[in-house]
Design a protein around this motif. Structure first.
Motif, mmCIF file in Angstrom:
data_model
loop_
_atom_site.group_PDB
_atom_site.id
_atom_site.type_symbol
_atom_site.label_atom_id
_atom_site.label_comp_id
_atom_site.label_asym_id
_atom_site.label_seq_id
_atom_site.Cartn_x
_atom_site.Cartn_y
_atom_site.Cartn_z
ATOM 1 N N LYS A 14 63.824 51.162 53.282
ATOM 2 C CA LYS A 14 64.745 52.115 52.650
ATOM 3 C C LYS A 14 65.639 51.346 51.676
ATOM 4 O O LYS A 14 66.324 50.422 52.049
ATOM 5 C CB LYS A 14 65.642 52.755 53.694
ATOM 6 C CG LYS A 14 64.927 53.698 54.601
ATOM 7 C CD LYS A 14 65.674 55.027 54.641
ATOM 8 C CE LYS A 14 65.023 56.052 55.515
ATOM 9 N NZ LYS A 14 63.609 55.959 55.656
ATOM 10 N N THR A 15 65.653 51.722 50.408
ATOM 11 C CA THR A 15 66.524 51.084 49.420
ATOM 12 C C THR A 15 67.049 52.180 48.502
ATOM 13 O O THR A 15 66.678 53.341 48.669
ATOM 14 C CB THR A 15 65.775 50.051 48.558
ATOM 15 O OG1 THR A 15 65.004 50.770 47.638
ATOM 16 C CG2 THR A 15 64.942 49.099 49.347
ATOM 17 N N PRO A 16 67.886 51.826 47.513
ATOM 18 C CA PRO A 16 68.444 52.879 46.665
ATOM 19 C C PRO A 16 67.402 53.740 45.962
ATOM 20 O O PRO A 16 67.726 54.783 45.437
ATOM 21 C CB PRO A 16 69.247 52.082 45.633
ATOM 22 C CG PRO A 16 69.517 50.771 46.261
ATOM 23 C CD PRO A 16 68.411 50.514 47.224
ATOM 24 N N PHE A 17 66.147 53.324 45.909
ATOM 25 C CA PHE A 17 65.176 54.115 45.157
ATOM 26 C C PHE A 17 64.518 55.205 45.978
ATOM 27 O O PHE A 17 63.723 55.967 45.490
ATOM 28 C CB PHE A 17 64.106 53.211 44.537
ATOM 29 C CG PHE A 17 64.684 52.404 43.428
ATOM 30 C CD1 PHE A 17 64.840 52.966 42.179
ATOM 31 C CD2 PHE A 17 65.128 51.131 43.646
ATOM 32 C CE1 PHE A 17 65.408 52.247 41.145
ATOM 33 C CE2 PHE A 17 65.694 50.409 42.626
ATOM 34 C CZ PHE A 17 65.835 50.955 41.376
ATOM 35 N N SER A 18 64.855 55.283 47.283
ATOM 36 C CA SER A 18 64.307 56.396 48.055
ATOM 37 C C SER A 18 65.202 57.610 47.826
ATOM 38 O O SER A 18 66.328 57.491 47.350
ATOM 39 C CB SER A 18 64.244 56.040 49.526
ATOM 40 O OG SER A 18 65.517 55.698 49.970
ATOM 41 N N ILE A 19 64.690 58.785 48.171
ATOM 42 C CA ILE A 19 65.490 59.996 48.037
ATOM 43 C C ILE A 19 66.699 59.831 48.951
ATOM 44 O O ILE A 19 66.570 59.425 50.103
ATOM 45 C CB ILE A 19 64.653 61.230 48.403
ATOM 46 C CG1 ILE A 19 63.561 61.398 47.354
ATOM 47 C CG2 ILE A 19 65.515 62.481 48.476
ATOM 48 C CD1 ILE A 19 62.541 62.432 47.692
ATOM 49 N N ALA A 20 67.903 60.140 48.400
ATOM 50 C CA ALA A 20 69.138 59.722 49.063
ATOM 51 C C ALA A 20 69.307 60.254 50.483
ATOM 52 O O ALA A 20 69.625 59.520 51.393
ATOM 53 C CB ALA A 20 70.324 60.140 48.209
ATOM 54 N N SER A 21 69.105 61.540 50.705
ATOM 55 C CA SER A 21 69.397 62.094 52.019
ATOM 56 C C SER A 21 68.118 62.242 52.832
ATOM 57 O O SER A 21 67.125 62.763 52.347
ATOM 58 C CB SER A 21 70.055 63.452 51.836
ATOM 59 O OG SER A 21 70.126 64.109 53.061
ATOM 60 N N THR A 22 68.139 61.806 54.093
ATOM 61 C CA THR A 22 66.913 61.884 54.890
ATOM 62 C C THR A 22 67.062 62.786 56.105
ATOM 63 O O THR A 22 66.139 63.483 56.481
ATOM 64 C CB THR A 22 66.468 60.489 55.358
ATOM 65 O OG1 THR A 22 67.593 59.830 55.876
ATOM 66 C CG2 THR A 22 65.846 59.697 54.228
ATOM 67 N N ARG A 57 64.972 45.932 43.463
ATOM 68 C CA ARG A 57 63.732 46.052 44.237
ATOM 69 C C ARG A 57 63.567 47.483 44.729
ATOM 70 O O ARG A 57 64.426 47.999 45.440
ATOM 71 C CB ARG A 57 63.773 45.105 45.450
ATOM 72 C CG ARG A 57 63.683 43.638 45.097
ATOM 73 C CD ARG A 57 62.225 43.150 45.092
ATOM 74 N NE ARG A 57 62.073 42.044 44.161
ATOM 75 C CZ ARG A 57 62.293 40.769 44.460
ATOM 76 N NH1 ARG A 57 62.637 40.445 45.688
ATOM 77 N NH2 ARG A 57 62.138 39.838 43.562
ATOM 78 N N PRO A 58 62.504 48.169 44.357
ATOM 79 C CA PRO A 58 62.350 49.549 44.791
ATOM 80 C C PRO A 58 61.841 49.611 46.226
ATOM 81 O O PRO A 58 61.194 48.685 46.683
ATOM 82 C CB PRO A 58 61.289 50.093 43.842
ATOM 83 C CG PRO A 58 60.501 48.906 43.429
ATOM 84 C CD PRO A 58 61.393 47.703 43.545
ATOM 85 N N SER A 59 62.135 50.723 46.878
ATOM 86 C CA SER A 59 61.624 50.913 48.234
ATOM 87 C C SER A 59 60.257 51.563 48.190
ATOM 88 O O SER A 59 59.686 51.870 49.206
ATOM 89 C CB SER A 59 62.560 51.822 48.988
ATOM 90 O OG SER A 59 62.584 53.052 48.306
ATOM 91 N N LEU A 60 59.783 51.836 46.990
ATOM 92 C CA LEU A 60 58.559 52.618 46.885
ATOM 93 C C LEU A 60 57.330 51.781 47.207
ATOM 94 O O LEU A 60 57.289 50.591 46.928
ATOM 95 C CB LEU A 60 58.434 53.178 45.466
ATOM 96 C CG LEU A 60 59.569 54.095 45.023
ATOM 97 C CD1 LEU A 60 59.394 54.504 43.577
ATOM 98 C CD2 LEU A 60 59.636 55.321 45.910
ATOM 99 N N THR A 61 56.346 52.443 47.778
ATOM 100 C CA THR A 61 55.029 51.828 47.962
ATOM 101 C C THR A 61 54.107 52.434 46.918
ATOM 102 O O THR A 61 54.009 53.654 46.812
ATOM 103 C CB THR A 61 54.496 52.141 49.371
ATOM 104 O OG1 THR A 61 55.354 51.508 50.311
ATOM 105 C CG2 THR A 61 53.087 51.610 49.550
ATOM 106 N N TYR A 62 53.463 51.567 46.150
ATOM 107 C CA TYR A 62 52.651 52.058 45.039
ATOM 108 C C TYR A 62 51.177 52.117 45.391
ATOM 109 O O TYR A 62 50.648 51.230 46.068
ATOM 110 C CB TYR A 62 52.820 51.151 43.819
ATOM 111 C CG TYR A 62 54.210 51.204 43.234
ATOM 112 C CD1 TYR A 62 54.621 52.301 42.484
ATOM 113 C CD2 TYR A 62 55.114 50.166 43.443
ATOM 114 C CE1 TYR A 62 55.899 52.357 41.949
ATOM 115 C CE2 TYR A 62 56.402 50.216 42.912
ATOM 116 C CZ TYR A 62 56.781 51.314 42.170
ATOM 117 O OH TYR A 62 58.044 51.377 41.646
ATOM 118 N N ALA A 63 50.532 53.181 44.903
ATOM 119 C CA ALA A 63 49.075 53.250 44.881
ATOM 120 C C ALA A 63 48.686 53.412 43.411
ATOM 121 O O ALA A 63 49.446 53.989 42.624
ATOM 122 C CB ALA A 63 48.584 54.437 45.701
#
Ligand SMILES: Nc1ncnc2c1ncn2[C@@H]1O[C@H](COP(=O)(O)OP(=O)(O)OP(=O)(O)O)[C@@H](O)[C@H]1O
Ligand SMILES: Cc1ncc(C[n+]2csc(CCO)c2C)c(N)n1
Length: 295
Positions: A14-22, A57-63
């Motif tokens: 989880k980093t700032p690049f994920s959608i803020a509220s979970t 650094r993004p929290s995203l996982t890329y495909a």
């Protein structure tokens, strides 16, 4: 990490690049929140940077999905960032033919072995027999969906990635699509239609010259401009439904609760002013930005 052999999708940081509220808010809070604020979705093209600064650094996982059109020159960079690499049918010919051209000083067969797709998927009417044989021998999974002539090969690839990603990972999953723009117009529109169909997934269409993704109306959007690789030309296009009101900051021609519709006003030939653009709208918008010729 994704274990490519069995397609188990990794757990994602989880980093700032994920959608803020979970966590789900109470119904009362939800009512108040829809009236006042919306969750913010962050967007940043860090996958186009050779090295991503620590604080970005993004929290995203890329495909990555490679299509059957000109391979963008930065494809090796996307390949490096991605944890799962698919070719949509004839996209495999592009990897086989064009990756070696990006490394003219290296032996073509060495380059081909280094860039081995995990999966080739589609109706398989475009992949050449020698390319099919080459990747079969390397251990690529080749999935033939010949019976389905109602959805595009890109659609099949996105559905495949979605179905293999665990539910908890979907908001951090980002699918990069290489070779999606600048070719046959029916294919380009089909590719845009795919990002609208999978509107709850992050899917980014890429060519050498442009990047396109959807800004879902469910969120307020903050776009962090990577000025070294993208801009200044950009556009915001209401696709499918007219917008009763869209509001932006950070653009040369900002919208101020402005109505837009296809056939009426759409925001093309706009420019980003700085490093941050915000967008809020009552309908899904396409965001497009020019890419710089660096590679
Ligand atoms: N010229 C192009 N421009 C943009 N995208 C393309 C282009 N050609 C193919 N694609 C994309 O690559 C995917 C795979 O292409 P491929 O040529 O293997 O598909 P196809 O279904 O055989 O196409 P066709 O319509 O020619 O039969 C397509 O689903 C489409 O998303
Ligand atoms: C109304 C309608 N228009 C076009 C096609 C053709 N088509 C759409 S996607 C696809 C697969 C391409 O790999 C094909 C052949 C269809 N089925 N239905």
């Amino acid at each position: 990490m994704w274990r490519r052999a069995d397609l188990v999708i990794p757990c994602i940081l989880k980093t700032p690049f994920s959608i803020a509220s979970t966590s789900p808010p109470s119904p009362r809070l939800l009512v108040n929140r829809t009236l006042t604020t919306m969750d913010t979705m962050h967007h940043s093209s860090t996958f186009l940077l050779p090295t991503v600064p620590e604080n970005q650094r993004p929290s995203l996982t890329y495909a990555l999905v490679v299509l059957n059109h000109n391979l963008p020159r930065f494809t090796p960079l996307l390949w490096k960032h991605a944890q799962l690499r698919l070719c949509a049918d004839g996209g495999a010919n592009r990897v086989y033919d064009e990756m070696p051209l990006l490394f003219p000083q290296e032996d073509a067969s060495v380059v081909r072995r280094r860039y081995k797709p995990d999966i080739i998927k589609g109706d398989l009417d475009s992949i050449r027999p020698e390319v099919h044989d080459f990747y079969t021998r390397l251990g690529t999974r080749i999935v033939d969906k010949t019976h389905d002539q109602d959805s595009t090969d890109l659609h099949k690839c996105i559905a495949c990635i979605r179905d293999f990603a665990p539910v908890s990972d979907k908001s951090n999953l980002c699918i990069l699509v290489a070779g999606a723009l600048g070719g046959r117009f029916d294919h380009e529109m089909g590719n845009v239609n795919v990002i609208c169909h999978f509107s709850s997934l992050r899917v980014i269409l890429l060519s050498d010259d442009n990047l396109i993704h959807l800004l879902p109306r469910t969120h307020r959007h903050e776009i962090h401009i990577q000025a070294s690789v993208e801009g200044p030309h950009c556009g915001l296009i209401p696709i499918g439904t007219p917008s009763k009101g869209s509001t932006t900051t950070g653009l040369r021609w900002d919208l101020n609760n402005t109505e837009m519709e296809f056939g009426g006003l759409v925001s093309t030939s706009n420019m980003v002013k700085g490093e941050r653009v915000t967008v809020q709208s009552d309908c899904n918008l396409l965001w497009t930005i020019s890419l710089k010729k660096l590679w």
